[in-house]
Design an enzyme around this catalytic site. Structure first.
Site, PDB file in Angstrom:
ATOM      1  N   LEU A  60      -6.751  43.543 -16.439  1.00 57.11           N
ATOM      2  CA  LEU A  60      -7.386  42.535 -17.301  1.00 57.11           C
ATOM      3  C   LEU A  60      -6.390  41.771 -18.167  1.00 57.11           C
ATOM      4  CD1 LEU A  60     -10.656  44.271 -18.609  1.00 57.11           C
ATOM      5  CD2 LEU A  60     -10.378  42.695 -16.688  1.00 57.11           C
ATOM      6  N   LYS A  61      -5.171  42.291 -18.290  1.00 53.13           N
ATOM      7  CA  LYS A  61      -4.121  41.638 -19.103  1.00 53.13           C
ATOM      8  C   LYS A  61      -4.659  41.210 -20.472  1.00 53.13           C
ATOM      9  CE  LYS A  61      -1.120  40.140 -15.324  1.00 53.13           C
ATOM     10  NZ  LYS A  61      -1.875  40.533 -14.125  1.00 53.13           N
ATOM     11  N   ASN A  67      -8.037  43.867 -33.589  1.00 57.99           N
ATOM     12  CA  ASN A  67      -9.414  44.340 -33.670  1.00 57.99           C
ATOM     13  C   ASN A  67     -10.183  44.055 -32.382  1.00 57.99           C
ATOM     14  OD1 ASN A  67     -11.557  45.451 -35.341  1.00 57.99           O
ATOM     15  ND2 ASN A  67     -12.458  43.393 -35.204  1.00 57.99           N
TER      16      ASN A  67
HETATM   17  O1  C5P Z   1      -1.322  40.442  -1.863  1.00 61.42           O
HETATM   18  P1  C5P Z   1      -0.210  40.973  -2.706  1.00 61.42           P
HETATM   19  O2  C5P Z   1       0.389  42.262  -2.188  1.00 61.42           O
HETATM   20  O3  C5P Z   1       0.851  39.943  -3.014  1.00 61.42           O
HETATM   21  O4  C5P Z   1      -0.955  41.353  -4.064  1.00 61.42           O
HETATM   22  C1  C5P Z   1      -0.277  41.777  -5.190  1.00 61.42           C
HETATM   23  C2  C5P Z   1      -1.224  42.023  -6.333  1.00 61.42           C
HETATM   24  O5  C5P Z   1      -0.449  42.243  -7.495  1.00 61.42           O
HETATM   25  C3  C5P Z   1      -2.140  40.853  -6.664  1.00 61.42           C
HETATM   26  O6  C5P Z   1      -3.339  41.412  -7.155  1.00 61.42           O
HETATM   27  C4  C5P Z   1      -1.404  40.119  -7.746  1.00 61.42           C
HETATM   28  O7  C5P Z   1      -2.268  39.463  -8.645  1.00 61.42           O
HETATM   29  C5  C5P Z   1      -0.683  41.248  -8.465  1.00 61.42           C
HETATM   30  N1  C5P Z   1       0.549  40.855  -9.147  1.00 61.42           N
HETATM   31  C6  C5P Z   1       1.632  40.282  -8.490  1.00 61.42           C
HETATM   32  N2  C5P Z   1       2.778  39.983  -9.160  1.00 61.42           N
HETATM   33  C7  C5P Z   1       2.854  40.197 -10.450  1.00 61.42           C
HETATM   34  C8  C5P Z   1       1.794  40.759 -11.135  1.00 61.42           C
HETATM   35  C9  C5P Z   1       0.637  41.081 -10.444  1.00 61.42           C
HETATM   36  O8  C5P Z   1       1.594  40.081  -7.295  1.00 61.42           O
HETATM   37  N3  C5P Z   1       3.971  39.903 -11.072  1.00 61.42           N
END
Ligand code: C5P
Length: 231
Positions: A60-61, A67
């Site tokens: 969810l970042k 609060n």
């Molecule tokens: O399909 P893929 O293996 O690229 O998916 C990677 C997952 O990790 C996705 O859900 C993407 O949103 C997430 N993610 C990413 N790189 C980041 C942070 C999160 O690919 N730096």
């Protein structure tokens, strides 16, 4: 070896998410759902993914005043997920409020610098200097405030592991098995190399979900990890 692979269910569709998760059931250790899924399916959708019985990572970042983030973490803690992400750049008060609210019921993973931001983007929002320095600064802050782990890009695994020791969980996306399509990922690593560098968990989406046979694709990844071949 426990199975370190979290399957990224990047879809807003509950049926698709459940079908994919069930298809690879025996071959992944956990399931990752993010904002796309959460905004479409809400807490009830999350509960249905949790009900499959795997560890669930809810990406969810979170980033708001302390609060509000504490309240969000308390709500997330009711859902039965194991991990949730929070922006470390929200600052110490926000991170500490989140840790207190989690009370060990859900593990908090710190997001540092989004990999979609290059140095020009970072300068545009007032962050000068190399992003690696900011990643390390935020990682140390996350650790100091009591977060359980970090989400980080493959090139950051080894430096973060050196700084953090074994204490912090490192959850790593941007993973591509040998010979698979990189898609929009730029700084990729194979599952074997990422584990050898010190990752605890790997987030893998399209190499499994876009495969003709997702279960077979996931099984190949696990076989390569067991063989331990670093490439
Ligand atoms: O399909 P893929 O293996 O690229 O998916 C990677 C997952 O990790 C996705 O859900 C993407 O949103 C997430 N993610 C990413 N790189 C980041 C942070 C999160 O690919 N730096």
């Amino acid at each position: 070896m426990g199975n370190p692979v979290f399957l990224a269910l990047d879809t807003p569709d509950l049926t698709r998410a459940l079908t994919l998760a069930k298809a690879v059931e025996g071959h992944v250790g956990g399931l990752k759902i993010g904002l796309e899924f959460f905004c479409a399916q809400g807490p009830e959708g999350v509960r249905q993914i949790v009900a499959l019985g795997k560890d669930v990572f809810l990406d969810l970042k979170l980033h708001d005043i302390p609060n509000t983030v504490a309240g969000a973490v308390r709500s997330v803690a009711q859902l039965g997920v194991r991990y949730v992400t929070i922006h470390s750049s929200g600052g110490p008060a926000m991170l500490e409020a989140a840790v207190e609210a989690a009370a060990g019921r859900v593990r908090l993973l710190g997001v540092s610098v989004l990999t979609s931001l290059d140095e020009v983007d970072l300068a545009a929002v007032g962050q000068m200097g190399p992003s690696g320095v900011q990643v390390e600064r935020l990682a140390k802050l996350a650790a100091k405030c009591g977060l359980d782990g970090l989400i980080a890009a493959p090139p950051e695994i080894a430096p973060l592991r050196r700084i953090m020791g074994r204490e912090m969980v490192l959850m790593i996306p941007g993973i591509r098995p040998q010979g698979s399509d990189k898609g929009d990922q730029k700084r990729v690593m194979t599952p074997e190399a990422a584990m050898a560098a010190g990752a605890d968990f790997l987030v893998i989406g399209r190499p499994i979900t876009a495969a003709a046979d997702p279960a077979a694709a996931a099984a190949r990844i696990i076989a390569a990890l067991k063989a331990g071949a670093v490439s």
